[in-house]
Design a protein around this motif. Structure first.
Motif, PDB file in Angstrom:
ATOM      1  N   ARG A  97      -8.930   8.498  15.788  1.00 50.73           N
ATOM      2  CA  ARG A  97      -7.950   8.241  14.739  1.00 50.73           C
ATOM      3  C   ARG A  97      -7.007   7.099  15.140  1.00 50.73           C
ATOM      4  O   ARG A  97      -6.642   6.257  14.325  1.00 50.73           O
ATOM      5  CB  ARG A  97      -7.168   9.526  14.444  1.00 50.73           C
ATOM      6  CG  ARG A  97      -6.390   9.493  13.131  1.00 50.73           C
ATOM      7  CD  ARG A  97      -5.551  10.755  12.966  1.00 50.73           C
ATOM      8  NE  ARG A  97      -6.328  11.968  13.144  1.00 50.73           N
ATOM      9  CZ  ARG A  97      -7.052  12.537  12.181  1.00 50.73           C
ATOM     10  NH1 ARG A  97      -7.083  11.987  10.982  1.00 50.73           N
ATOM     11  NH2 ARG A  97      -7.733  13.640  12.423  1.00 50.73           N
ATOM     12  N   ARG A  98      -6.629   7.081  16.410  1.00 49.22           N
ATOM     13  CA  ARG A  98      -5.741   6.017  16.881  1.00 49.22           C
ATOM     14  C   ARG A  98      -6.410   4.652  16.803  1.00 49.22           C
ATOM     15  O   ARG A  98      -5.791   3.662  16.410  1.00 49.22           O
ATOM     16  CB  ARG A  98      -5.294   6.319  18.318  1.00 49.22           C
ATOM     17  CG  ARG A  98      -4.282   7.454  18.435  1.00 49.22           C
ATOM     18  CD  ARG A  98      -3.656   7.479  19.806  1.00 49.22           C
ATOM     19  NE  ARG A  98      -4.634   7.810  20.849  1.00 49.22           N
ATOM     20  CZ  ARG A  98      -4.882   9.051  21.266  1.00 49.22           C
ATOM     21  NH1 ARG A  98      -4.232  10.067  20.727  1.00 49.22           N
ATOM     22  NH2 ARG A  98      -5.776   9.272  22.208  1.00 49.22           N
ATOM     23  N   VAL A  99      -7.688   4.597  17.175  1.00 47.59           N
ATOM     24  CA  VAL A  99      -8.406   3.321  17.109  1.00 47.59           C
ATOM     25  C   VAL A  99      -8.563   2.867  15.661  1.00 47.59           C
ATOM     26  O   VAL A  99      -8.387   1.683  15.341  1.00 47.59           O
ATOM     27  CB  VAL A  99      -9.790   3.440  17.789  1.00 47.59           C
ATOM     28  CG1 VAL A  99     -10.556   2.119  17.697  1.00 47.59           C
ATOM     29  CG2 VAL A  99      -9.639   3.848  19.243  1.00 47.59           C
ATOM     30  N   LEU A 100      -8.872   3.797  14.762  1.00 46.20           N
ATOM     31  CA  LEU A 100      -9.009   3.450  13.348  1.00 46.20           C
ATOM     32  C   LEU A 100      -7.692   2.913  12.792  1.00 46.20           C
ATOM     33  O   LEU A 100      -7.673   1.917  12.057  1.00 46.20           O
ATOM     34  CB  LEU A 100      -9.457   4.676  12.546  1.00 46.20           C
ATOM     35  CG  LEU A 100     -10.875   5.189  12.811  1.00 46.20           C
ATOM     36  CD1 LEU A 100     -11.109   6.509  12.071  1.00 46.20           C
ATOM     37  CD2 LEU A 100     -11.919   4.169  12.382  1.00 46.20           C
ATOM     38  N   THR A 140     -16.580   9.817  12.336  1.00 53.44           N
ATOM     39  CA  THR A 140     -16.867   8.827  13.369  1.00 53.44           C
ATOM     40  C   THR A 140     -17.024   9.487  14.728  1.00 53.44           C
ATOM     41  O   THR A 140     -17.944   9.155  15.499  1.00 53.44           O
ATOM     42  CB  THR A 140     -15.748   7.776  13.409  1.00 53.44           C
ATOM     43  OG1 THR A 140     -15.550   7.240  12.105  1.00 53.44           O
ATOM     44  CG2 THR A 140     -16.092   6.657  14.366  1.00 53.44           C
ATOM     45  N   ALA A 141     -16.131  10.414  15.058  1.00 54.95           N
ATOM     46  CA  ALA A 141     -16.214  11.099  16.345  1.00 54.95           C
ATOM     47  C   ALA A 141     -17.497  11.912  16.460  1.00 54.95           C
ATOM     48  O   ALA A 141     -18.138  11.940  17.517  1.00 54.95           O
ATOM     49  CB  ALA A 141     -14.986  11.994  16.529  1.00 54.95           C
ATOM     50  N   GLN A 162     -14.120   7.120  21.214  1.00 54.26           N
ATOM     51  CA  GLN A 162     -12.968   6.223  21.159  1.00 54.26           C
ATOM     52  C   GLN A 162     -13.263   4.920  21.901  1.00 54.26           C
ATOM     53  O   GLN A 162     -13.037   3.824  21.378  1.00 54.26           O
ATOM     54  CB  GLN A 162     -11.746   6.911  21.767  1.00 54.26           C
ATOM     55  CG  GLN A 162     -10.510   6.037  21.871  1.00 54.26           C
ATOM     56  CD  GLN A 162      -9.352   6.764  22.528  1.00 54.26           C
ATOM     57  OE1 GLN A 162      -9.440   7.954  22.819  1.00 54.26           O
ATOM     58  NE2 GLN A 162      -8.263   6.057  22.771  1.00 54.26           N
ATOM     59  N   ASP A 163     -13.777   5.027  23.126  1.00 51.71           N
ATOM     60  CA  ASP A 163     -14.066   3.832  23.917  1.00 51.71           C
ATOM     61  C   ASP A 163     -15.218   3.033  23.309  1.00 51.71           C
ATOM     62  O   ASP A 163     -15.192   1.796  23.303  1.00 51.71           O
ATOM     63  CB  ASP A 163     -14.411   4.227  25.351  1.00 51.71           C
ATOM     64  CG  ASP A 163     -13.226   4.878  26.067  1.00 51.71           C
ATOM     65  OD1 ASP A 163     -12.076   4.591  25.673  1.00 51.71           O
ATOM     66  OD2 ASP A 163     -13.460   5.668  26.994  1.00 51.71           O
ATOM     67  N   ALA A 164     -16.230   3.738  22.801  1.00 49.50           N
ATOM     68  CA  ALA A 164     -17.372   3.040  22.203  1.00 49.50           C
ATOM     69  C   ALA A 164     -16.946   2.240  20.982  1.00 49.50           C
ATOM     70  O   ALA A 164     -17.381   1.096  20.789  1.00 49.50           O
ATOM     71  CB  ALA A 164     -18.460   4.046  21.829  1.00 49.50           C
TER      72      ALA A 164
END
Length: 745
Positions: free
Chosen positions: A164-167, A180-181, A189-191
């Protein structure tokens, strides 16, 4: 309105253009944040991800989602076994060598007029390996009876929060985080931060949206020539092609569409995708057609001339499923069926039947695979076969792709549908394909993991896609008999492939065409549509009524009037036994608008349970392509309680919006397998592009006693019947079968 129906509530089966020029150029509609779990939406999407993310709901036995996930796990394990048998992988990011690079170079040479490399087209195709004996999974053990909803299947909350943070950092809707997860798995997240275009794998996300997300994360590093973008767009196009029914795409069409999508070097994008193992390349020899060119000397083109081939690129998931299907069917055809009953007993059973039913029994007596074709009335013949097999002592079962078809065939047999996990002599022989494969219905599996049966009759066989077909073929024991029965004129499967049509074209086994016509004016009308003729039929009992309308608003008004008043009063069919069918979900007379109008008239209420009230007619989609009609019973803290096909289903509250819709109006694909006393087919003016002969044949054929056509497309209706057949699908099944099975006359 969407331009083609889709069974899982959004009609994007043909989101990829299947015309002769380029695939996949049609824009998808709708935002990714408007996704509905377990079904492709107007934004397109990835069926596999939707199945994996689909969530679970409670049931007394194995839940729908657990059953679907179990089948998917079996498929993934099988694919991993087959992958291990292949040659080692190409180093990620490296240039291709060997056949994959040669295939690409050969296509470029053909397009430029040069002679292709002999290493590609001159060498004979290596002999296909026999299919390895599948590892038979044990029969799943049904869960104990419980009223508690099954916990949703999904990633850990901390993983979702990280995604969620990356999005949010990239400006993408945070609501995509659970999908997504779940899709990217551990380290999502890293991917996603390392390769922002992975977002394109989430159902409903379009290339331009993924590009914007990547620009926000990468800044100046982001460019159209990024290798990661080329791979992502390639995979996305192949997924869109799968939604349109293709199991692979021809390489020139794929590269042309990549160029249209702004990929500067389409060849490099395909090479990178192949090198990373995200797709596979194939070459299929083509039949040479046409007379010899004028002036060409005799003998040229025989010795030394290269055979023409087509180069295909396909997602591994569907490519390996199609290979497994071909291997499993070849095993059935090439092995002698188990000797259950003497030849005299089979002949006596055939003699007691009539017409083409007798032919079907005789064919099944001596062959492991038999195809049976015909309309609705022809289902009496597979039913006669099943009764004859039971009389001979065979363990015979019938399976349908969905509960509508199962219940319809069970009624024909005079038996109630099978309860979950029921088996034994008193169990109904009619089950669903998913229930059969997971052990939730039917005979279960033997000690070797194969289905514990001697004969399997699959009705509504055109609905089988390559993955379901592969699982069925691999699960049958040696010596078993398989009958695929269905109407070849209806819409094809939602998933990729055209298994039934490909087998009919391949002519690798006996084919029994029923001579039993569908009766009455409705049968006459639908039969004519099947051969491209829309003729006026005499309907003294008002079996067929045409209701002309000028616009979509009038179409909605007249539809509600027909369902609530005219049909019950004039025909005697109550509203709950009348099904409305329309080409799509969107538009001014799509399922959304029609269902809202029908609810207001037939079951008004505030929609206190997530837009639903007790008594609402609904369709539940536990996974992509799975449609369960039902009604709302109640709702509580556990979720929405539904009654679907005689079973109680509890949909958790957070899954209601994504997997439940009102069901007074359906698309033709959603209605496949079912028949209702009355059907109202709505054809508003904006539905013209959706019409085809198979769609009209399927929609009109859902009516058993009465058909009303709300007609607003004028001459587009007869034109579609006469001139617009099913859209072609690129598949490999006939060519995979050819070297393994001799063609029958």
């Amino acid at each position: 309105m969407s331009t083609e129906p889709e069974p899982a509530t959004e009609d994007t089966t043909h989101a990829v253009d299947t015309g002769p020029e380029t695939p996949g150029t049609a824009e998808t509609a709708g935002a990714a944040s408007d996704e509905r779990s377990g079904e492709p939406t107007e934004g397109g999407g990835e069926a596999a991800a939707q199945v994996a993310e689909g969530g679970a709901e409670a049931a007394a036995q194995v839940s729908e989602v657990e059953a679907e996930l179990a089948a998917q796990r079996i498929e993934r394990e099988r694919i991993e076994r087959r992958k291990a048998e292949k040659q080692g992988p190409i180093d990620a990011g490296g240039k291709l060598s060997g056949s994959a690079a040669d295939l690409l170079a050969a296509v470029r040479a053909v397009e430029s007029g040069e002679r292709p490399a002999a290493t590609v087209f001159g060498a004979p195709e290596p002999a296909r390996r026999p299919a390895p004996e599948p590892v038979r999974p044990p029969r799943p053990v049904p869960a104990e009876h419980s009223t508690a909803p099954a916990g949703p299947v999904g990633p850990a909350p901390e993983a979702v929060q990280g995604v969620r943070r990356v999005l949010a950092e990239g400006g993408a809707p945070e609501g995509l985080a659970p999908q997504t997860a779940a899709l990217l798995g551990e380290g999502a997240q890293d991917a996603l931060r390392a390769d922002p275009w992975l977002l394109l794998r989430v159902a409903g996300v379009r290339p331009e949206q993924a590009d914007g997300f990547a620009r926000a994360l990468l800044g100046a590093e982001c460019g159209p020539d990024d290798e990661r973008r080329g791979r992502a767009v390639t995979v996305w196009l192949l997924e869109q092609a799968a939604l349109a029914g293709h199991t692979a795409l021809e390489l020139p069409r794929l590269t042309a569409t990549l160029a249209q999508r702004g990929v500067p070097d389409p060849d490099a994008a395909v090479q990178s995708t192949l090198a990373e193992g995200e797709a596979l390349a194939f070459q299929d020899a083509l039949e040479e057609t046409g007379a010899r060119r004028e002036g060409e000397p005799d003998g040229e083109g025989e010795e030394g001339e290269e055979r023409p081939v087509r180069v295909l690129i396909g997602l591994e998931r569907y490519a390996l499923a199609e290979e497994s299907l071909a291997d499993g069917l070849a095993r059935l055809v090439n092995s002698a069926p188990k000797q259950d009953g003497s030849a005299a007993d089979w002949e006596q059973a055939a003699a007691s039947a009539q017409g083409s039913a007798a032919e079907l029994i005789r064919a099944v007596a001596g062959h492991g695979l038999v195809l049976h074709t015909g309309g609705e009335a022809s289902l009496a013949e597979p039913a006669a076969l099943l009764r004859a097999a039971h009389a001979l002592g065979l363990r015979a079962w019938a399976a349908a792709p969905g509960p509508l078809g199962r219940d319809r065939f069970a009624a024909l047999l005079g038996a109630a549908p099978a309860e979950p996990s029921s088996s034994g002599p008193k169990a109904s022989p009619a089950v669903t394909v998913t229930g059969l494969l997971t052990g939730a219905e039917g005979p279960g599996r033997d000690a070797d993991g194969a289905l514990d049966l001697d004969l399997l009759v699959v009705v509504d066989a055109p609905q089988l896609d390559v993955e379901a077909g592969a699982l069925l073929a691999e699960s049958l024991p040696d010596g078993a008999r398989l009958v695929l029965a269905g109407d070849p004129a209806v819409l094809w499967s939602v998933g990729p492939g055209r298994v039934f049509a490909d087998l009919l074209a391949a002519r690798v086994c006996p084919q029994i065409a029923s001579r039993r016509p569908d009766p009455g004016p409705l049968g006459e009308l639908v039969s004519g549509i099947g051969i491209g003729e829309l003729s006026q039929v005499e309907a003294p009992g008002k079996e067929v009524v045409i209701v002309p309308v000028r616009d979509a608003g009038e179409a909605v008004h007249r539809t509600v009037q027909l369902v609530a008043d005219s049909v019950p009063r004039a025909i005697g069919v109550p509203a709950e036994e009348t099904q409305v069918i329309t080409p799509g979900h969107g538009g001014a007379a799509g399922t959304r608008v029609l269902n809202a109008a029908l609810k207001e008239r037939l079951n008004p209420g505030p929609g206190r349970f997530g837009g639903f009230d007790a008594g609402d007619r609904v369709v539940h989609t536990p996974a992509s392509g799975r449609v369960l009609p039902g009604r709302v019973v109640t709702a509580d803290a556990e979720g929405l309680h539904l009654s679907c096909a005689g079973e109680t289903v509890i949909v958790p509250r957070d899954r209601v919006e994504g997997s439940v819709r009102h069901g007074w109006a359906l698309t033709a694909h959603q209605a496949l397998g079912g028949r209702w006393p009355a059907a109202v087919v709505v054809l508003p003016g904006d539905a013209v592009q959706a019409l085809s002969r198979p769609w009209i044949y399927t929609a009109f054929g859902r009516a058993a006693r009465h058909l009303s056509v709300v007609h607003g497309v004028e001459q587009a209706l007869p034109r579609a019947v006469a001139e617009i057949p099913a859209k072609p699908r690129t598949t490999r099944l006939p060519r995979l079968l050819a070297p393994q099975i001799p063609t029958t006359d």
